[in-house]
Design an enzyme around this catalytic site. Structure first.
Site, PDB file in Angstrom:
ATOM      1  N   LYS A   1      10.082   0.512  -3.913  1.00  0.00           N
ATOM      2  CA  LYS A   1       9.995   1.700  -4.768  1.00  0.00           C
ATOM      3  C   LYS A   1       9.082   2.711  -4.080  1.00  0.00           C
ATOM      4  O   LYS A   1       7.853   2.605  -4.132  1.00  0.00           O
ATOM      5  CB  LYS A   1       9.451   1.370  -6.164  1.00  0.00           C
ATOM      6  CG  LYS A   1       9.780   2.520  -7.118  1.00  0.00           C
ATOM      7  CD  LYS A   1       8.735   2.834  -8.139  1.00  0.00           C
ATOM      8  CE  LYS A   1       7.524   3.531  -7.679  1.00  0.00           C
ATOM      9  NZ  LYS A   1       7.665   4.959  -7.326  1.00  0.00           N
TER      10      LYS A   1
ATOM     11  N   GLU B   1       7.962   8.651  -6.151  1.00  0.00           N
ATOM     12  CA  GLU B   1       9.014   9.453  -6.798  1.00  0.00           C
ATOM     13  C   GLU B   1       9.126  10.844  -6.175  1.00  0.00           C
ATOM     14  O   GLU B   1      10.143  11.516  -6.325  1.00  0.00           O
ATOM     15  CB  GLU B   1       8.753   9.562  -8.310  1.00  0.00           C
ATOM     16  CG  GLU B   1       7.389  10.120  -8.724  1.00  0.00           C
ATOM     17  CD  GLU B   1       6.302   9.049  -8.805  1.00  0.00           C
ATOM     18  OE1 GLU B   1       6.323   8.097  -8.004  1.00  0.00           O
ATOM     19  OE2 GLU B   1       5.430   9.191  -9.684  1.00  0.00           O
TER      20      GLU B   1
ATOM     21  N   GLY C   1      -1.413   2.809  -2.053  1.00  0.00           N
ATOM     22  CA  GLY C   1      -1.592   3.972  -2.929  1.00  0.00           C
ATOM     23  C   GLY C   1      -3.038   4.075  -3.372  1.00  0.00           C
ATOM     24  O   GLY C   1      -3.948   3.569  -2.700  1.00  0.00           O
TER      25      GLY C   1
ATOM     26  N   GLU D   1      -3.234  -1.805  -0.144  1.00  0.00           N
ATOM     27  CA  GLU D   1      -3.750  -0.841   0.842  1.00  0.00           C
ATOM     28  C   GLU D   1      -4.129   0.398   0.051  1.00  0.00           C
ATOM     29  O   GLU D   1      -3.254   1.167  -0.364  1.00  0.00           O
ATOM     30  CB  GLU D   1      -2.659  -0.491   1.871  1.00  0.00           C
ATOM     31  CG  GLU D   1      -2.298  -1.615   2.804  1.00  0.00           C
ATOM     32  CD  GLU D   1      -3.388  -1.941   3.819  1.00  0.00           C
ATOM     33  OE1 GLU D   1      -4.249  -1.071   4.078  1.00  0.00           O
ATOM     34  OE2 GLU D   1      -3.383  -3.067   4.326  1.00  0.00           O
TER      35      GLU D   1
ATOM     36  N   CYS E   1      -5.128   8.423   4.273  1.00  0.00           N
ATOM     37  CA  CYS E   1      -6.058   7.437   3.695  1.00  0.00           C
ATOM     38  C   CYS E   1      -7.305   7.292   4.543  1.00  0.00           C
ATOM     39  O   CYS E   1      -8.392   7.045   4.036  1.00  0.00           O
ATOM     40  CB  CYS E   1      -5.359   6.093   3.548  1.00  0.00           C
ATOM     41  SG  CYS E   1      -4.661   5.486   5.091  1.00  0.00           S
TER      42      CYS E   1
ATOM     43  N   GLU F   1     -12.610   9.945  -3.297  1.00  0.00           N
ATOM     44  CA  GLU F   1     -11.619  10.408  -2.323  1.00  0.00           C
ATOM     45  C   GLU F   1     -11.004  11.721  -2.824  1.00  0.00           C
ATOM     46  O   GLU F   1     -10.524  11.779  -3.945  1.00  0.00           O
ATOM     47  CB  GLU F   1     -10.537   9.331  -2.196  1.00  0.00           C
ATOM     48  CG  GLU F   1      -9.533   9.579  -1.106  1.00  0.00           C
ATOM     49  CD  GLU F   1      -8.390   8.566  -1.128  1.00  0.00           C
ATOM     50  OE1 GLU F   1      -7.914   8.210  -2.230  1.00  0.00           O
ATOM     51  OE2 GLU F   1      -7.964   8.152  -0.045  1.00  0.00           O
TER      52      GLU F   1
END
Ligand SMILES: NC(=O)c1ccc[n+]([C@@H]2O[C@H](COP(=O)([O-])OP(=O)(O)OC[C@H]3O[C@@H](n4cnc5c(N)ncnc54)[C@H](O)[C@@H]3O)[C@@H](O)[C@H]2O)c1
Ligand SMILES: C[N+](C)(C)CC=O
Length: 502
Positions: free
Chosen positions: A182, A185, A235, A257, A291, A391
């Site tokens: 997945k 989106e 994510g 991750e 990231c 972040e």
């Protein structure tokens, strides 16, 4: 202006070897953040679509159609996948750029990295047939073999859409797993192209499945369903926590991750020009939506003023633009909502006392059509301030200073994350000492950002659980099984035979 490929794909779910629509018939428009153009229309999967995909992956795994293929032949399919990706590089790169707004040159690099990842795991598959263990008894044959984990759920983000998926798909296929992917989106197009490649190369139906849709509806079953053996997620931290919590109900294997708040430590003896140049790359490549972005610049006090002045001067000159603008050096943020989040983060930092040296606002003029945010430098920050702790995932770098090596290390390790970091110095001894003391999964010395398929990637602390890439990246998708054979079984006599002779 971006031009949309003629995809009106109301059938973008790839389940059991067929392209199908969402059961609900729902669709979603994919919008290029560089200018708001609609670049694709895809099916919006719901829970029942994902459950269908899980059933297909389960049936394919249990039938043995992929796990029982000898590992070197599985590796061969990965090598052919890489070759096909290289042939279709431009098509894939273009789709990635339209979905993300990323510059086409960066998408091409991503496609090369993805092909290299498939090549690496293609070669690794079948190299190891397990190991023989000395049981200390000549009558015993004892060996440890590695078997596929089973059905894997893969949930991936929008910043490096196909790359992050490839880091999961390639080792999973090499190990003999089946999967349901997945993607975000916001950026599903290259995942769809990837299924097309697998189909073209004859991967059996049900081995690779794709659902396009939102996290809570299409993604959640991958962490909850009892027929999924492992969920691998890339994510944000908060989503990762939710996924790990949901997966605990069925005690799935979980790989995470997550984000980072990555220190870039510059000593006074560093090559000044290289360090400034790489500090820009660290913070502003892909507009900081990386990231491992070097979002915390930590500079030795004696050079800090000169260093930051130069950084600001260079940051103010960075040219922003769309994926196909040859003059652009970086692109837009992924969405209006994300840009608002980044802006709110900068405002909160300023309210807490940070000094805004440049940026801190959206792009104007030609940039107004897209989700552009100017490269932003904040100095006079302190440990504990939100901009130093959280972040931003945007083009924002904060500046802290230090007086000696101990203070540099303590500052760089003062984070709940632990993904990556860098140290800049011409003193080789100090470089190794500091690298050894930093609690982060990747340390660069006099560089920033490179990653290699053959070297593990992942985080300490709340940057994640497990590793991608390298031999450990394959091991994530394997279960170790110990097979112990006694070739000369004997009565042990442990329990007396109390009924004997009755
Ligand atoms: N460590 C790494 O290698 C790495 C690499 C890339 C990105 N990231 C991180 O990813 C984040 C940015 O990506 P993002 O904004 O797409 O992250 P996100 O957490 O919002 O979404 C990631 C994926 O999770 C899905 N999702 C959301 N809620 C879900 C739920 N309840 N159940 C299942 N799936 C769900 C989303 O639809 C998407 O596919 C940043 O924090 C970044 O640091 C980490
Ligand atoms: C893992 N990496 C660096 C490719 C992308 C992170 O967002």
């Amino acid at each position: 202006m971006t031009t949309a490929p003629a995809t009106a794909a109301a059938t973008s779910l790839y389940i059991d070897g067929a392209w199908v629509a969402a059961r609900s018939g729902d669709t979603r428009e994919i919008v290029c953040p560089a200018d708001g153009a609609v670049v694709a229309t895809v099916s919006e999967a719901g829970r029942e679509d994902t459950e269908r995909a899980i059933a297909a992956a389960r049936a394919a795994f249990d039938s043995g159609v992929w796990p029982s293929v000898p590992a070197p032949r599985r590796g061969d399919l990965l090598l052919r996948t890489a070759a096909r990706l290289r042939e279709r590089r431009e098509e894939f790169a273009r789709a990635e750029s339209l979905d993300t707004g990323k510059r086409i040159v960066e998408s091409r690099i991503d496609m090369d990295d993805i092909a290299a990842c498939f090549e690496y795991f293609g070669r690794l598959a079948g190299q190891e047939a397990g190991r023989v263990v000395d049981a200390g008894d000549n009558a015993v044959v004892s060996r440890v073999v590695h078997e596929p984990v089973g059905v894997c759920g893969m949930i991936t983000p929008w910043n490096y859409p196909l790359l992050q998926a490839a880091w999961k798909m390639a080792p999973a296929l090499a190990a003999g797993c089946t999967f349901v992917l997945k993607p975000s989106e916001l950026t599903p197009s290259t995942a769809m192209l990837m299924m097309d490649v697998f189909e073209e190369l004859g991967l059996p139906a049900g081995v690779a499945n794709l659902v396009t849709g939102a996290g809570a509806a299409a993604g959640a079953p991958l962490s909850e369903h009892p027929d999924v053996d492992m969920v691998s997620f890339t994510g944000g931290l908060e989503t990762g926590k939710r996924i790990a919590a949901a997966a605990s109900a069925t005690v799935k294997k979980v790989a995470l991750e997550l984000g980072g708040k990555n220190p870039n430590v510059v000593f006074a003896d560093a090559d000044f020009d290289a360090a400034v140049d790489n500090a820009l790359n660290a913070a502003f490549v892909h507009s900081g939506q990386v990231c491992s972005a070097g979002a915390r610049l930590i500079v030795e006090r004696s050079i800090a003023e000169r260093f930051v002045d130069e950084l600001v001067r260079r940051a103010e000159g960075i040219r922003l633009g769309g994926p196909f603008d040859d003059g652009a050096e970086t692109g837009p943020l992924i969405s209006a909502a994300h840009r608002e989040k980044v802006d709110a983060y900068v405002r909160a930092g300023v309210a807490e006392g940070a000094r805004l040296r440049c940026g801190g606002r959206s792009g104007d003029g030609d940039l107004e059509a897209g989700q552009y945010y100017l490269p932003t430098v904040l100095d006079r920050v302190e440990r504990g301030m939100s901009v130093v702790v959280d972040e931003a995932f945007g083009p924002v770098v904060t500046v802290e200073t230090f007086g000696d090596e101990d203070e540099a290390v303590a500052t760089a390790n003062d984070t709940h994350y632990g993904l990556a970091g860098a140290v800049w110095t011409q003193d080789a001894g100090r470089a190794q000492r500091v690298a050894g003391r930093l609690r982060h999964g990747t340390i660069w010395i006099n560089d920033f950002h490179p990653y290699l398929p053959q070297a593990e990637w992942g985080g300490f602390g709340q940057s994640g659980v497990g590793r991608e890439l390298g031999p450990s990246g394959l091991a994530e998708y394997q279960e170790a099984k110990h097979i112990y054979q006694n070739t000369a079984p004997q009565v042990t006599g442990w329990f007396a035979d109390h009924g004997k002779g009755k």
